[in-house]
Design a protein around this motif. Sequence first.
Motif, mmCIF file in Angstrom:
data_model
loop_
_atom_site.group_PDB
_atom_site.id
_atom_site.type_symbol
_atom_site.label_atom_id
_atom_site.label_comp_id
_atom_site.label_asym_id
_atom_site.label_seq_id
_atom_site.Cartn_x
_atom_site.Cartn_y
_atom_site.Cartn_z
ATOM 1 N N PRO A 52 46.803 33.613 34.347
ATOM 2 C CA PRO A 52 45.855 33.759 33.243
ATOM 3 C C PRO A 52 46.399 34.927 32.114
ATOM 4 C CG PRO A 52 44.896 34.913 34.913
ATOM 5 C CD PRO A 52 46.189 34.320 35.440
ATOM 6 N N ASP A 53 47.593 34.670 31.539
ATOM 7 C CA ASP A 53 48.310 35.435 30.625
ATOM 8 C C ASP A 53 49.390 34.699 29.992
ATOM 9 O OD1 ASP A 53 49.946 37.176 29.457
ATOM 10 O OD2 ASP A 53 49.881 38.642 31.260
ATOM 11 N N ALA A 54 49.283 34.601 28.594
ATOM 12 C CA ALA A 54 50.101 33.753 27.823
ATOM 13 C C ALA A 54 51.602 34.242 27.763
ATOM 14 C CB ALA A 54 49.747 34.007 26.304
ATOM 15 N N GLY A 79 41.351 37.326 32.060
ATOM 16 C CA GLY A 79 43.011 37.579 32.005
ATOM 17 C C GLY A 79 43.159 38.429 30.926
ATOM 18 N N ALA A 80 44.319 38.024 30.651
ATOM 19 C CA ALA A 80 44.949 38.856 29.229
ATOM 20 C C ALA A 80 44.332 38.332 27.942
ATOM 21 C CB ALA A 80 46.620 38.392 29.336
ATOM 22 N N VAL A 88 39.160 35.017 28.341
ATOM 23 C CA VAL A 88 38.747 34.078 29.386
ATOM 24 C C VAL A 88 39.495 32.974 29.559
ATOM 25 C CG1 VAL A 88 36.659 32.547 29.979
ATOM 26 C CG2 VAL A 88 36.136 34.944 29.188
ATOM 27 N N TRP A 89 39.964 32.628 30.809
ATOM 28 C CA TRP A 89 40.945 31.648 31.200
ATOM 29 C C TRP A 89 40.390 30.787 32.250
ATOM 30 C CZ3 TRP A 89 46.153 31.453 29.319
ATOM 31 C CH2 TRP A 89 46.407 32.554 28.589
ATOM 32 N N TYR A 90 40.529 29.280 32.118
ATOM 33 C CA TYR A 90 39.904 28.308 33.024
ATOM 34 C C TYR A 90 41.184 27.925 34.062
ATOM 35 C CZ TYR A 90 36.255 27.295 29.764
ATOM 36 O OH TYR A 90 35.263 27.043 28.801
ATOM 37 N N HIS A 91 40.847 27.878 35.443
ATOM 38 C CA HIS A 91 41.720 27.599 36.184
ATOM 39 C C HIS A 91 41.913 26.049 36.366
ATOM 40 C CE1 HIS A 91 42.331 27.062 40.706
ATOM 41 N NE2 HIS A 91 43.512 27.645 40.390
ATOM 42 N N THR A 92 42.896 25.424 35.934
ATOM 43 C CA THR A 92 43.110 24.020 35.482
ATOM 44 C C THR A 92 43.848 23.389 36.478
ATOM 45 O OG1 THR A 92 43.006 24.813 33.263
ATOM 46 C CG2 THR A 92 43.988 22.676 33.711
ATOM 47 N N THR A 126 28.619 27.256 32.464
ATOM 48 C CA THR A 126 28.496 25.755 33.034
ATOM 49 C C THR A 126 29.497 25.783 34.372
ATOM 50 O OG1 THR A 126 28.480 24.811 30.688
ATOM 51 C CG2 THR A 126 29.284 23.335 32.431
ATOM 52 N N ILE A 127 30.521 26.412 34.087
ATOM 53 C CA ILE A 127 31.321 26.876 35.420
ATOM 54 C C ILE A 127 31.303 28.160 36.028
ATOM 55 C CG2 ILE A 127 32.992 24.905 34.794
ATOM 56 C CD1 ILE A 127 34.765 27.318 33.828
ATOM 57 N N PRO A 128 31.518 28.399 37.374
ATOM 58 C CA PRO A 128 31.361 29.613 38.008
ATOM 59 C C PRO A 128 32.585 30.397 37.890
ATOM 60 C CG PRO A 128 32.192 28.079 39.637
ATOM 61 C CD PRO A 128 31.797 27.158 38.228
ATOM 62 N N GLN A 129 32.526 31.682 38.078
ATOM 63 C CA GLN A 129 33.592 32.644 38.144
ATOM 64 C C GLN A 129 34.633 32.231 38.971
ATOM 65 O OE1 GLN A 129 32.637 36.857 37.817
ATOM 66 N NE2 GLN A 129 34.844 37.487 37.505
ATOM 67 N N CYS A 130 35.820 32.317 39.010
ATOM 68 C CA CYS A 130 36.787 32.250 40.108
ATOM 69 C C CYS A 130 36.341 33.411 41.058
ATOM 70 C CB CYS A 130 38.114 32.212 39.695
ATOM 71 S SG CYS A 130 38.586 30.782 38.322
ATOM 72 N N ASN A 131 36.504 32.997 42.448
ATOM 73 C CA ASN A 131 36.428 33.976 43.488
ATOM 74 C C ASN A 131 37.348 34.456 44.113
ATOM 75 O OD1 ASN A 131 36.773 31.609 45.079
ATOM 76 N ND2 ASN A 131 34.902 31.780 46.008
ATOM 77 N N PHE A 132 38.806 34.252 43.323
ATOM 78 C CA PHE A 132 40.143 34.567 43.971
ATOM 79 C C PHE A 132 40.621 35.567 43.116
ATOM 80 C CE2 PHE A 132 40.408 30.478 42.108
ATOM 81 C CZ PHE A 132 41.312 30.835 41.366
#
Length: 132
Positions: A52-54, A79-80, A88-92, A126-132
Amino acid sequence: MRLKRLFTSGAVAMALAVSCAAATVGTAHADESTLTWEPLTTTHWVGLYSMPDASSAKVPWADLRPGGDAVQYDCWKAGAYIGSAGDVWYHTWRAFYRLTGYTAYVYPAWTFAPYVDGAADFHNHTIPQCNF
């Protein structure tokens, strides 16, 4: 003969353990029922990153175009920052390329939420926070 059988059964057990571990790695964070498809609703192109960083490496798929391409994700993570747009980054998991009609399995990848949907799924819970 007994030593050969012991070695063979041990090798089979090890292979089975490794394959089971590998199978759980890909599904540890989500299943199909928790994934959200989101069309790109901003005017930004969206990159697919390994973290999660450009400044992290991009995954080997083309950037997504605004106005028709879409991504599928399961959670968000801080993330960054990118400028003043946020962190905020989406786990895709997947990307849909409208011009070709191709859906690519891109997991694991990260997309910058403000460029996907203005981070609406994050802000609207709408979506949860990642737990990892």
